[in-house]
Every structure is written in C-alpha cells, then in structure tokens.
Motif scaffolding. Structure first.
Motif, PDB file in Angstrom:
ATOM      1  N   LEU A 106       0.827  -1.204   0.000  1.00 41.00           N
ATOM      2  CA  LEU A 106       0.000   0.000   0.000  1.00 41.00           C
ATOM      3  C   LEU A 106       0.862   1.254   0.000  1.00 41.00           C
ATOM      4  O   LEU A 106       0.567   2.233  -0.709  1.00 41.00           O
ATOM      5  N   ALA A 107       1.936   1.243   0.778  1.00 47.44           N
ATOM      6  CA  ALA A 107       2.840   2.394   0.820  1.00 47.44           C
ATOM      7  C   ALA A 107       3.477   2.637  -0.550  1.00 47.44           C
ATOM      8  O   ALA A 107       3.631   3.793  -0.980  1.00 47.44           O
ATOM      9  N   LEU A 108       3.841   1.583  -1.253  1.00 45.92           N
ATOM     10  CA  LEU A 108       4.397   1.731  -2.600  1.00 45.92           C
ATOM     11  C   LEU A 108       3.379   2.355  -3.548  1.00 45.92           C
ATOM     12  O   LEU A 108       3.713   3.263  -4.330  1.00 45.92           O
ATOM     13  N   LEU A 109       2.145   1.882  -3.487  1.00 41.99           N
ATOM     14  CA  LEU A 109       1.108   2.386  -4.394  1.00 41.99           C
ATOM     15  C   LEU A 109       0.783   3.851  -4.112  1.00 41.99           C
ATOM     16  O   LEU A 109       0.629   4.652  -5.041  1.00 41.99           O
ATOM     17  N   LEU A 110       0.680   4.200  -2.834  1.00 37.78           N
ATOM     18  CA  LEU A 110       0.402   5.588  -2.486  1.00 37.78           C
ATOM     19  C   LEU A 110       1.621   6.470  -2.760  1.00 37.78           C
ATOM     20  O   LEU A 110       1.484   7.616  -3.196  1.00 37.78           O
ATOM     21  N   GLY A 111       2.804   5.930  -2.489  1.00 31.82           N
ATOM     22  CA  GLY A 111       4.021   6.687  -2.767  1.00 31.82           C
ATOM     23  C   GLY A 111       4.182   6.978  -4.248  1.00 31.82           C
ATOM     24  O   GLY A 111       4.642   8.067  -4.627  1.00 31.82           O
ATOM     25  N   PHE A 112       3.810   6.034  -5.089  1.00 32.71           N
ATOM     26  CA  PHE A 112       3.881   6.257  -6.539  1.00 32.71           C
ATOM     27  C   PHE A 112       2.977   7.403  -6.943  1.00 32.71           C
ATOM     28  O   PHE A 112       3.344   8.237  -7.793  1.00 32.71           O
ATOM     29  N   ARG A 113       1.786   7.469  -6.342  1.00 34.38           N
ATOM     30  CA  ARG A 113       0.855   8.545  -6.677  1.00 34.38           C
ATOM     31  C   ARG A 113       1.410   9.908  -6.265  1.00 34.38           C
ATOM     32  O   ARG A 113       1.273  10.892  -6.992  1.00 34.38           O
ATOM     33  N   ILE A 114       2.013   9.959  -5.088  1.00 36.60           N
ATOM     34  CA  ILE A 114       2.601  11.225  -4.630  1.00 36.60           C
ATOM     35  C   ILE A 114       3.744  11.635  -5.551  1.00 36.60           C
ATOM     36  O   ILE A 114       3.870  12.801  -5.945  1.00 36.60           O
ATOM     37  N   PHE A 115       4.573  10.668  -5.910  1.00 37.02           N
ATOM     38  CA  PHE A 115       5.699  10.947  -6.804  1.00 37.02           C
ATOM     39  C   PHE A 115       5.201  11.434  -8.163  1.00 37.02           C
ATOM     40  O   PHE A 115       5.715  12.412  -8.723  1.00 37.02           O
ATOM     41  N   ALA A 116       4.185  10.748  -8.701  1.00 36.70           N
ATOM     42  CA  ALA A 116       3.663  11.117 -10.017  1.00 36.70           C
ATOM     43  C   ALA A 116       3.004  12.490  -9.997  1.00 36.70           C
ATOM     44  O   ALA A 116       3.006  13.199 -11.007  1.00 36.70           O
ATOM     45  N   LYS A 117       2.448  12.877  -8.848  1.00 33.20           N
ATOM     46  CA  LYS A 117       1.764  14.164  -8.755  1.00 33.20           C
ATOM     47  C   LYS A 117       2.738  15.328  -8.708  1.00 33.20           C
ATOM     48  O   LYS A 117       2.511  16.380  -9.324  1.00 33.20           O
ATOM     49  N   TYR A 118       3.830  15.172  -7.975  1.00 24.85           N
ATOM     50  CA  TYR A 118       4.731  16.299  -7.741  1.00 24.85           C
ATOM     51  C   TYR A 118       6.001  16.267  -8.581  1.00 24.85           C
ATOM     52  O   TYR A 118       6.696  17.272  -8.686  1.00 24.85           O
TER      53      TYR A 118
END
Length: 206
Positions: free
Chosen positions: A179-191
């Motif tokens: 879950l942390a990887l999936l959410l972290g990917f979203r944060i990375f892709a956003k910023y």
C-alpha cells in the motif's frame, strides 16, 4: 483492448473463485478448529487484496501505457466492497448473532473493530457511485475527489488487520508495504515534473 466484456467476464469468474473455494472448505469442514476466525480472516484478506489490486491499476497504466486497464478498476473495487461486506456480515451474523445492541460495547472493547468498520463504511459511497450514471451526475472532478477516500479506507483496512493479528505480523506488514508503494507512486507522479529534454542542434560542417 477491444473485447472489454470478455475481460470483465474473466475478472468476474476469477473474482468469485476465492469465495467458491472458501464455501467448499466450509462444506468439507476444512477450516481448522475455529471456523469463524478462518472465514473472518479470509474475507478480510480478500477485501484488502482486491483493494490493493484496484489501486495498482493506475500505476500500471502509467508505467505500461495500457490505458484500457482503467476500464476494470471499478470492477476490482466492487469486488473489494463485496468481500468487505461478507467480512462484516460474518462478524454480525456469527460473532454477534445479529444482536445489534451488543455491537457498540464490543467495538469499545476491541478498537480494531471500530477501525475496520470505519474502513468499510468509507467504501460504501464509493460502491454506490461506481456506475457511469453516477459519474455523470456528480461530474468527473467531484467523482474523482470522492473516490480518493479509497486511500484512507486502504490505510484503515491495513491498520485493522495489523491490530487484529496478535503475534505474526508479517502478512499485514506486507500489505502495508505494498500500500505504501502504491500511495508513494501517486505522490511521486503528482509532484515530480521531469525536466524538458534539450534537443541538440546539429551544426553543419563548415
């Protein structure tokens, strides 16, 4: 992806396979010394599994460029809600025997139940608004903001599982890591904004 209906049929069949196997094990009494605990944990794990798979669709789409994967995200999310409903019904029917007045006291005594119920009820509006008609009624932006609640539901679901397990926490920690990887990917892709490539001009020979 031209034949989306066929893929959805395959997903439907495979999504029901775990339930079929679970019912088969129950019928053969191959569920260990505590059938209630076995069914409760199995349906809970299936809820988290389908929730994480649905969250993995967007990263896979961005990485692979297969935009057609988005067509099946809602279906995977509905399977997560389906197994979450079975998980809750197992508790209400076979732990509380539909004695609803005993549930508040049990929730206060075992806080992980409150966290799990919160995660489930966060998924209710997501399931109710999963149709194309509701997307049009709410509008794409509002619908998208509403469905970001799934991130909180996933976090609470993993926390619920972690608090439930008393000794061996490797599996809930694995869910937490994914879950942390999936959410972290979203944060990375956003910023993350890649720097534009500088095209080198070819200087003609003098």
């Amino acid at each position: 992806m031209k034949d989306a209906r066929f893929v959805k049929l395959v997903l439907l069949v495979n999504g029901l396979v775990p339930l079929t196997l679970l019912l088969w094990d129950v019928a053969r009494k191959q569920v260990g010394a505590n059938p209630l605990e076995f069914v409760t944990r199995t349906t809970g794990m299936l809820t988290l599994l389908f929730l994480l798979i649905s969250l993995a669709v967007s990263p896979l789409r961005r990485i692979t460029g297969f935009n057609w994967l988005v067509r099946f995200r809602r279906m995977l999310g509905l399977f997560a809600f389906f197994y979450g409903t079975l998980h809750l019904l197992t508790y209400v029917a076979f732990d509380r025997f539909f004695h609803f007045t005993t549930i508040p006291g049990d929730v206060l005594k075992r806080p992980f139940i409150a966290i799990g119920m919160t995660a489930f009820f966060l998924m209710v509006p997501l399931a109710l608004t999963s149709t194309d008609k509701m997307v049009r009624r709410l509008g794409g932006k509002v619908w998208s903001r509403l469905h970001k609640v799934v991130y909180l539901a996933g976090i609470l679901g993993v926390l619920h599982y972690y608090m439930l397990v008393k000794s061996d926490v490797r599996l809930p920690l694995t869910f937490a890591f994914v879950l942390a990887l999936l959410l972290g990917f979203r944060i990375f892709a956003k910023y993350y904004r890649p720097s534009p490539r500088v095209s080198s001009s070819v200087v003609p020979p003098r």
